[in-house]
Design a protein around this motif. Sequence first.
Motif: not given
Length: 190
Positions: A56-78
Amino acid sequence: MKIMKIMCIVMMSLLLLTSCAVAPSAVDLLFDRISDNAKADKKADENIELIVSAISEKDKEKLKSIFSKTALSEMKNFDEQFEILQKFLEGEFVSWEVSSARQTSTDIAYGDKSIKTGTYGYYITNSNEYRIYIVDFPFDTISEENQGVYMIYVTSRDYDGILRWRCVMKPGIYIPEVEGIEGIDSDLIS
């Protein structure tokens, strides 16, 4: 003969009593599981609040920080997934409503645990309503890299396609409705 029976009963009683003192009781194991599930539920609730506020705040970094390290390493382009999500969600945020009970599953390996939760709800804006399903690993001592959000699955409330969130376990943000829309790389969100 009577003495032998008494001695057998005494020996069996001693064996039973000492084994109960050494091994954890079923009650202790049950309370550990309840405690771990309560911790996982609390963390999942915190993550949902963070997800909703970040979107709702359009805060990309806040949302990214909630994802697991595994998800971040496996996803294509956050970063691009986040931009597609923001384009997809129309209007200003009004409310979040949880629509069903949380689904929880637990894996246990050599005394370590991984608890996966699935939470389904409605993200409501002043111009539309969206279904959001969140797959989260709020508690994981098997692999701490897995701790955190793994997937956010988003559709409009009136989406008539197949709701595949139970079958799709892809890291990141998944929005099936944008597949085939010109100018959007659906490989990033599917």
